[in-house]
Structure formats: structure tokens, C-alpha cells
Write a protein that holds these residues in place. Structure first.
Motif, PDB file in Angstrom:
ATOM      1  N   SER A 136       0.852  -1.189   0.000  1.00 43.56           N
ATOM      2  CA  SER A 136       0.000   0.000   0.000  1.00 43.56           C
ATOM      3  C   SER A 136       0.886   1.236   0.000  1.00 43.56           C
ATOM      4  O   SER A 136       2.062   1.181   0.370  1.00 43.56           O
ATOM      5  CB  SER A 136      -0.919   0.028   1.235  1.00 43.56           C
ATOM      6  N   ARG A 138       0.473   5.696   0.625  1.00 44.59           N
ATOM      7  CA  ARG A 138      -0.448   6.773   1.004  1.00 44.59           C
ATOM      8  C   ARG A 138       0.329   8.059   1.264  1.00 44.59           C
ATOM      9  O   ARG A 138       1.527   8.030   1.556  1.00 44.59           O
ATOM     10  CB  ARG A 138      -1.231   6.392   2.258  1.00 44.59           C
ATOM     11  N   VAL A 139      -0.411   9.159   1.145  1.00 45.09           N
ATOM     12  CA  VAL A 139       0.137  10.464   1.529  1.00 45.09           C
ATOM     13  C   VAL A 139       0.054  10.572   3.041  1.00 45.09           C
ATOM     14  O   VAL A 139      -1.009  10.384   3.631  1.00 45.09           O
ATOM     15  CB  VAL A 139      -0.641  11.615   0.866  1.00 45.09           C
ATOM     16  N   GLU A 140       1.187  10.857   3.674  1.00 38.68           N
ATOM     17  CA  GLU A 140       1.226  10.960   5.126  1.00 38.68           C
ATOM     18  C   GLU A 140       2.399  11.860   5.517  1.00 38.68           C
ATOM     19  O   GLU A 140       3.554  11.461   5.390  1.00 38.68           O
ATOM     20  CB  GLU A 140       1.378   9.579   5.774  1.00 38.68           C
ATOM     21  N   VAL A 167       5.339  10.656   2.103  1.00 39.90           N
ATOM     22  CA  VAL A 167       4.777   9.439   1.497  1.00 39.90           C
ATOM     23  C   VAL A 167       5.167   8.250   2.362  1.00 39.90           C
ATOM     24  O   VAL A 167       6.325   8.116   2.767  1.00 39.90           O
ATOM     25  CB  VAL A 167       5.300   9.228   0.058  1.00 39.90           C
ATOM     26  N   THR A 168       4.197   7.400   2.651  1.00 31.99           N
ATOM     27  CA  THR A 168       4.459   6.162   3.387  1.00 31.99           C
ATOM     28  C   THR A 168       4.164   4.984   2.473  1.00 31.99           C
ATOM     29  O   THR A 168       3.063   4.859   1.935  1.00 31.99           O
ATOM     30  CB  THR A 168       3.592   6.071   4.654  1.00 31.99           C
ATOM     31  N   ARG A 191       9.327   5.484   4.419  1.00 29.91           N
ATOM     32  CA  ARG A 191       8.721   6.819   4.455  1.00 29.91           C
ATOM     33  C   ARG A 191       9.730   7.792   3.864  1.00 29.91           C
ATOM     34  O   ARG A 191      10.884   7.841   4.297  1.00 29.91           O
ATOM     35  CB  ARG A 191       8.355   7.195   5.890  1.00 29.91           C
ATOM     36  N   ARG A 198       0.932  13.509  -3.698  1.00 24.37           N
ATOM     37  CA  ARG A 198      -0.266  12.939  -4.320  1.00 24.37           C
ATOM     38  C   ARG A 198       0.034  12.411  -5.727  1.00 24.37           C
ATOM     39  O   ARG A 198      -0.523  11.383  -6.141  1.00 24.37           O
ATOM     40  CB  ARG A 198      -1.385  13.981  -4.358  1.00 24.37           C
ATOM     41  N   VAL A 201       1.844   9.023  -5.200  1.00 26.99           N
ATOM     42  CA  VAL A 201       0.932   7.984  -4.742  1.00 26.99           C
ATOM     43  C   VAL A 201      -0.004   7.565  -5.876  1.00 26.99           C
ATOM     44  O   VAL A 201      -0.244   6.367  -6.087  1.00 26.99           O
ATOM     45  CB  VAL A 201       0.120   8.493  -3.529  1.00 26.99           C
ATOM     46  N   ARG A 205      -0.194   3.792  -7.431  1.00 28.78           N
ATOM     47  CA  ARG A 205      -1.464   3.054  -7.316  1.00 28.78           C
ATOM     48  C   ARG A 205      -2.074   2.707  -8.656  1.00 28.78           C
ATOM     49  O   ARG A 205      -2.751   1.682  -8.809  1.00 28.78           O
ATOM     50  CB  ARG A 205      -2.468   3.894  -6.520  1.00 28.78           C
TER      51      ARG A 205
END
Length: 210
Positions: A136, A138-140, A167-168, A191, A198, A201, A205
Motif C-alpha cells: 500500500s 499513502r500520503v502521510e 509518502v508512506t 517513508r 499525491r 501515490v 497506485r
């Protein structure tokens, strides 16, 4: 005989020193690439993701201070021999700071059309993540403490730029990496920072169809 000489050189010079020299040579080469507005390792169809935003002001500030120091010492040191040595060291320091930043600008993160990811920091760090290793993403935004490359005991790798990551990336299997001085590590979570997380990610994805 040449192999024996190469082995002798490797034995005489520690790997960490050899890697530092290679990093500096690659950073120096990045100055020309930066002037020509060319990037390293980015092919047509790839997404090039910059990560220098949080550090740019700091780098230029450090460069300004280094230039001021060089001029100040040139005016203050009265001994010609010492003056020349200090001048060479100061100019080298200025060029090194500029080259390190140029390496970061010209070696962005890269997302390939198939969703594979290349996570980098200038000439110091380079990790390829195949698409089938991604569980997975995600933006973090996080503000971890530590050096540029920080690995926790539970396998979380932080590649920190300007005291932050955005980003993670969770992996479905451990990936090995090499630290700037050559030590090896293994990570299950990565990370890292991207100026536009975005976009990174989304590209990971939703890879392009074959």
C-alpha cells in the motif's frame, strides 16, 4: 596482476572512503547536468518527483554563509601560504554544497509506468522498489527525528528531507538497501519526502496499462 593491484587498493582504502569519493564525483558531475537542465535516470513516460523543496532555502543559506566566510578569511589572513590553503578549502566547500544540491535536483524520485518506484537522495541513496513489492502507499506527512537515512528496529526506513516525510510505502516483503557509507539494512516500511506526494501515490497506485 591488475586484479591483485585492485584488491590491494580496496584493502588499503576503506569502503566508506571509496563510497564517499564516488558520491562526490557523482555530485560534481551533477553540476553540469543541472546547468544543462537534464535529469539522471528519467525515461520518457516516467514521473520525475522532486523532493528538494524543504531543503532549498537551507542549502542556499549555507551557500551564502560559505561565500561570506571565504571572502572574510581572504581579507583577514595575512600569510600567503595559509591564505592559499584556506582559499582552496573554502572554494571546495562552496562547490561541494552546490554539487550536493545539484545532485538532488537532477536525481529525483522516479515512478515508472509499471508502478515501480526509484527512491533517491542525490548520489547518496538509491533504492528500487518493484511493483509487486508494494502492499500500500499513502500520503502521510510526518516529522521524524534522525539523520537522512534512519532505520527503526521494526524495519521502518525514514528518508528524511528538511525534517519531514510525506509518502508512506508499506511493503509485502522486506527490501534490502545500502546506506550512504555502504552499510546494509532491510525495510518493511519506507517513508520518504516528495514535493508533490499525491502525484507519486497516484502513479504508484494506478500504473499505465501494458
Amino acid at each position: 596482476m591488475s586484479a591483485l593491484r585492485a584488491d590491494a587498493r580496496r584493502a588499503a582504502v576503506p569502503e566508506s572512503v571509496r563510497r564517499l569519493l564516488r558520491h562526490e564525483l557523482r555530485a560534481a558531475a551533477s553540476l553540469g547536468r543541472w546547468a544543462a537542465r537534464r535529469t539522471h535516470g528519467v525515461r520518457p513516460g516516467d514521473l520525475a518527483a522532486a523532493y528538494t523543496g524543504p531543503q532549498t532555502a537551507m542549502m542556499y543559506g549555507l551557500l551564502f554563509v560559505s561565500v561570506i566566510e571565504t571572502v572574510g578569511l581572504a581579507l583577514l589572513i595575512p600569510w600567503p601560504a595559509v591564505h592559499r590553503v584556506v582559499l582552496v578549502l573554502d572554494v571546495y566547500g562552496v562547490l561541494l554544497v552546490l554539487a550536493l544540491h545539484a545532485a538532488c535536483v537532477t536525481r529525483p524520485h522516479v515512478v515508472r509506468p509499471d508502478g515501480s518506484l526509484r527512491i533517491r537522495y542525490g548520489a547518496l541513496f538509491d533504492l528500487a522498489v518493484p511493483p509487486d513489492a508494494v502492499a500500500s502507499v499513502r500520503v502521510e506527512r510526518r516529522y521524524p527525528e534522525g539523520r537522512l537515512v534512519t532505520l527503526s528496529e521494526d524495519g521502518v526506513l525514514d528518508l528524511i528531507v528538511g525534517s519531514q516525510t510525506t509518502v508512506t510505502l508499506e511493503l509485502n516483503r522486506p527490501l534490502e538497501f545500502r546506506r550512504p557509507l555502504g552499510a546494509r539494512g532491510s525495510a518493511r516500511t519506507i517513508r520518504f519526502h516528495a514535493d508533490d506526494p499525491r502525484a507519486v501515490v497516484g502513479a504508484v497506485r494506478h500504473p499505465a496499462p501494458p
